[in-house]
Design a protein around this motif. Structure first.
Motif, PDB file in Angstrom:
ATOM      1  N   SER A 169       0.830  -1.214   0.000  1.00 43.28           N
ATOM      2  CA  SER A 169       0.000   0.000   0.000  1.00 43.28           C
ATOM      3  C   SER A 169       0.861   1.259   0.000  1.00 43.28           C
ATOM      4  O   SER A 169       0.597   2.214  -0.747  1.00 43.28           O
ATOM      5  CB  SER A 169      -0.927  -0.001   1.215  1.00 43.28           C
ATOM      6  OG  SER A 169      -1.741   1.152   1.220  1.00 43.28           O
ATOM      7  N   GLU A 170       1.888   1.269   0.820  1.00 39.09           N
ATOM      8  CA  GLU A 170       2.775   2.435   0.904  1.00 39.09           C
ATOM      9  C   GLU A 170       3.511   2.661  -0.414  1.00 39.09           C
ATOM     10  O   GLU A 170       3.709   3.796  -0.846  1.00 39.09           O
ATOM     11  CB  GLU A 170       3.764   2.244   2.047  1.00 39.09           C
ATOM     12  CG  GLU A 170       4.561   3.490   2.401  1.00 39.09           C
ATOM     13  CD  GLU A 170       5.468   3.296   3.602  1.00 39.09           C
ATOM     14  OE1 GLU A 170       6.080   4.298   4.038  1.00 39.09           O
ATOM     15  OE2 GLU A 170       5.585   2.155   4.106  1.00 39.09           O
ATOM     16  N   THR A 171       3.900   1.553  -1.053  1.00 40.08           N
ATOM     17  CA  THR A 171       4.601   1.655  -2.333  1.00 40.08           C
ATOM     18  C   THR A 171       3.688   2.224  -3.414  1.00 40.08           C
ATOM     19  O   THR A 171       4.070   3.139  -4.157  1.00 40.08           O
ATOM     20  CB  THR A 171       5.117   0.264  -2.767  1.00 40.08           C
ATOM     21  OG1 THR A 171       6.049  -0.205  -1.791  1.00 40.08           O
ATOM     22  CG2 THR A 171       5.803   0.337  -4.125  1.00 40.08           C
ATOM     23  N   ILE A 172       2.472   1.703  -3.520  1.00 38.29           N
ATOM     24  CA  ILE A 172       1.528   2.194  -4.528  1.00 38.29           C
ATOM     25  C   ILE A 172       1.191   3.660  -4.287  1.00 38.29           C
ATOM     26  O   ILE A 172       1.115   4.459  -5.229  1.00 38.29           O
ATOM     27  CB  ILE A 172       0.243   1.343  -4.530  1.00 38.29           C
ATOM     28  CG1 ILE A 172       0.555  -0.097  -4.952  1.00 38.29           C
ATOM     29  CG2 ILE A 172      -0.806   1.949  -5.471  1.00 38.29           C
ATOM     30  CD1 ILE A 172      -0.633  -1.036  -4.870  1.00 38.29           C
ATOM     31  N   THR A 173       1.019   4.027  -3.031  1.00 42.95           N
ATOM     32  CA  THR A 173       0.709   5.416  -2.700  1.00 42.95           C
ATOM     33  C   THR A 173       1.819   6.353  -3.152  1.00 42.95           C
ATOM     34  O   THR A 173       1.561   7.465  -3.635  1.00 42.95           O
ATOM     35  CB  THR A 173       0.482   5.573  -1.183  1.00 42.95           C
ATOM     36  OG1 THR A 173      -0.626   4.764  -0.790  1.00 42.95           O
ATOM     37  CG2 THR A 173       0.198   7.020  -0.817  1.00 42.95           C
ATOM     38  N   SER A 174       3.079   5.898  -3.028  1.00 50.68           N
ATOM     39  CA  SER A 174       4.192   6.750  -3.456  1.00 50.68           C
ATOM     40  C   SER A 174       4.189   6.956  -4.971  1.00 50.68           C
ATOM     41  O   SER A 174       4.693   7.966  -5.459  1.00 50.68           O
ATOM     42  CB  SER A 174       5.531   6.145  -3.003  1.00 50.68           C
ATOM     43  OG  SER A 174       5.933   5.061  -3.817  1.00 50.68           O
ATOM     44  N   VAL A 175       3.627   6.008  -5.707  1.00 51.29           N
ATOM     45  CA  VAL A 175       3.474   6.171  -7.151  1.00 51.29           C
ATOM     46  C   VAL A 175       2.293   7.098  -7.454  1.00 51.29           C
ATOM     47  O   VAL A 175       2.389   8.009  -8.289  1.00 51.29           O
ATOM     48  CB  VAL A 175       3.277   4.806  -7.847  1.00 51.29           C
ATOM     49  CG1 VAL A 175       3.023   5.001  -9.339  1.00 51.29           C
ATOM     50  CG2 VAL A 175       4.494   3.908  -7.629  1.00 51.29           C
ATOM     51  N   LEU A 176       1.191   6.894  -6.769  1.00 48.42           N
ATOM     52  CA  LEU A 176       0.015   7.742  -6.959  1.00 48.42           C
ATOM     53  C   LEU A 176       0.310   9.212  -6.687  1.00 48.42           C
ATOM     54  O   LEU A 176      -0.292  10.103  -7.302  1.00 48.42           O
ATOM     55  CB  LEU A 176      -1.126   7.277  -6.045  1.00 48.42           C
ATOM     56  CG  LEU A 176      -1.940   6.068  -6.499  1.00 48.42           C
ATOM     57  CD1 LEU A 176      -2.867   5.597  -5.384  1.00 48.42           C
ATOM     58  CD2 LEU A 176      -2.747   6.406  -7.745  1.00 48.42           C
ATOM     59  N   ASN A 177       1.229   9.486  -5.792  1.00 48.78           N
ATOM     60  CA  ASN A 177       1.545  10.860  -5.396  1.00 48.78           C
ATOM     61  C   ASN A 177       2.516  11.561  -6.347  1.00 48.78           C
ATOM     62  O   ASN A 177       2.897  12.714  -6.100  1.00 48.78           O
ATOM     63  CB  ASN A 177       2.133  10.875  -3.983  1.00 48.78           C
ATOM     64  CG  ASN A 177       1.099  10.557  -2.915  1.00 48.78           C
ATOM     65  OD1 ASN A 177      -0.106  10.696  -3.149  1.00 48.78           O
ATOM     66  ND2 ASN A 177       1.552  10.123  -1.756  1.00 48.78           N
ATOM     67  N   GLN A 178       2.919  10.899  -7.428  1.00 47.40           N
ATOM     68  CA  GLN A 178       3.899  11.496  -8.331  1.00 47.40           C
ATOM     69  C   GLN A 178       3.393  12.794  -8.958  1.00 47.40           C
ATOM     70  O   GLN A 178       2.241  12.896  -9.384  1.00 47.40           O
ATOM     71  CB  GLN A 178       4.265  10.509  -9.444  1.00 47.40           C
ATOM     72  CG  GLN A 178       5.109   9.345  -8.983  1.00 47.40           C
ATOM     73  CD  GLN A 178       6.425   9.803  -8.376  1.00 47.40           C
ATOM     74  OE1 GLN A 178       7.272  10.405  -9.027  1.00 47.40           O
ATOM     75  NE2 GLN A 178       6.596   9.510  -7.086  1.00 47.40           N
ATOM     76  N   SER A 179       4.282  13.780  -9.008  1.00 55.41           N
ATOM     77  CA  SER A 179       3.930  15.070  -9.609  1.00 55.41           C
ATOM     78  C   SER A 179       3.808  14.969 -11.125  1.00 55.41           C
ATOM     79  O   SER A 179       3.121  15.772 -11.745  1.00 55.41           O
ATOM     80  CB  SER A 179       4.990  16.126  -9.247  1.00 55.41           C
ATOM     81  OG  SER A 179       6.286  15.716  -9.681  1.00 55.41           O
ATOM     82  N   TYR A 180       4.482  13.993 -11.712  1.00 55.00           N
ATOM     83  CA  TYR A 180       4.342  13.750 -13.157  1.00 55.00           C
ATOM     84  C   TYR A 180       3.254  12.695 -13.353  1.00 55.00           C
ATOM     85  O   TYR A 180       3.375  11.572 -12.853  1.00 55.00           O
ATOM     86  CB  TYR A 180       5.662  13.276 -13.754  1.00 55.00           C
ATOM     87  CG  TYR A 180       5.581  13.059 -15.251  1.00 55.00           C
ATOM     88  CD1 TYR A 180       5.508  14.140 -16.115  1.00 55.00           C
ATOM     89  CD2 TYR A 180       5.564  11.780 -15.791  1.00 55.00           C
ATOM     90  CE1 TYR A 180       5.424  13.957 -17.487  1.00 55.00           C
ATOM     91  CE2 TYR A 180       5.489  11.585 -17.160  1.00 55.00           C
ATOM     92  CZ  TYR A 180       5.410  12.677 -18.004  1.00 55.00           C
ATOM     93  OH  TYR A 180       5.326  12.499 -19.363  1.00 55.00           O
TER      94      TYR A 180
END
Length: 332
Positions: free
Chosen positions: A26-37
């Motif tokens: 979950s933490e890993t996916i969230t870090s992708v979802l939060n990408q500015s690009y």
């Protein structure tokens, strides 16, 4: 966030193999979802998880259509098989491989894209990455691609970068045919070595930039005990030395790859001797290493004597002397 127009779009395919990573995914996916690009896709390939990670991933798929889940239920298992399947499904121009417990900074893709645009004739871009235990910032260790002769460093197992340090041009990674699924360990080392040996490689490194991705250091990130880990590492080292040696042309490179075995021996001695565990396993493993050396043309009698002497002095506690391992590896 920068306003990215359609004409600016240069898609990333982020590929994650996953197996029983409910505690981290979950933490890993969230870090992708939060990408500015925003122009990315996340391809997650599950390898037959038995925990609730599938449900966690499916929930994210329902939230964002850029996230795709593919489930595997057949042999062979393994992260490399999952990564190669993800590569077949990838639609982006650039590929980034993550593990299911890694984390990205918010601006990771944006900043990497800017560097790629400035160096758009390359097909392999390498960036520094950090490490962490529980949260970003609790470890100062950094994997930075400093230096020049990276092939020699990989052959010596002095690894200059990690799997997620790299952005691949999809044409180049597909030309390499992805990961070699036969390897039980050293899959990324083998792939990066093979890439550096490829005649069409165009490498660009960025040792000066700030770490924008983070590798998790956690005992729970693997489901294997010490014996399983060392046994798989042994098989990977032997396979790497056999197969990569065939590709090496220069005497310097052929000499350098011998140090991969020495690095493995150092790690084995530490895990089995310093931790005071696995005495019988350690003796058996040392025997198999010596047998491998005897049957491998890269090694001679002097090398075998050297390894025996190194292990003997290690048992006497010489590893406690600062710089001992470094000097022994230097002269091997």
């Amino acid at each position: 966030m920068k306003n990215f127009n359609k004409k600016d779009m240069m898609d990333f395919s982020i590929i994650i193999p996953s197996f029983n990573k409910a505690d981290f995914i979950s933490e890993t996916i969230t870090s992708v979802l939060n990408q500015s690009y925003p122009h990315w896709e996340l391809v997650i390939v599950d390898d037959g998880s038995t925990d609730n990670s599938i449900q966690i991933i499916e929930d994210y798929c329902n939230i964002d259509q850029r996230i795709h889940l593919y489930q595997r239920g057949k042999l062979p298992k393994g992260g490399s098989v999952c990564r190669n399947l993800g590569l077949k499904k990838a639609k982006g121009k650039f590929v980034l491989f993550l593990d299911a417990d890694d984390l990205l900074e918010v601006t990771c893709l944006e900043h990497r894209l800017l560097k790629i645009q400035e160096n758009n004739t390359s097909n392999l871009w390498v960036f520094p990455i950090g490490t962490f235990y529980k949260s970003i910032g609790d470890s100062k260790s950094v994997w930075s691609p400093k230096g020049t002769n990276f092939l020699i460093r990989f052959l010596k197992h002095d690894l200059p970068w990690h799997t997620m340090s790299v952005i691949w041009h999809i044409d180049f990674i597909k030309n390499l045919k992805g990961f070699d699924i036969d390897y039980p360990r050293l899959q990324d080392v083998e792939l990066h070595t093979r890439a550096l040996l490829h005649p069409s490689v165009k490498l660009k490194t960025f040792p000066e930039v700030k770490s924008d991705a983070f590798y998790r250091i956690d005992d729970k990130r693997t489901n294997q005990n010490v014996v399983q880990q060392l046994d798989r590492q042994k098989l990977g080292v032997f396979m790497y030395m056999e197969r990569i040696s065939i590709l090496l042309k220069s005497k310097k490179n052929q000499c350098a790859i011998k140090k991969t075995l020495f690095s493995f021996m150092t790690m084995v001695n530490y895990r089995c001797l310093v931790e005071n565990k696995l005495k019988e396993f350690h003796i058996d493993l040392n025997t198999k290493i010596i047998d491998f050396m005897k049957n491998h043309s890269r090694f001679n009698t002097v090398d075998i004597i050297y390894i025996r002497a190194y292990t003997f002095f290690y048992k006497l506690g010489f590893w406690k002397i600062k710089g001992y391992n470094f000097l022994m590896k230097l002269f091997f």
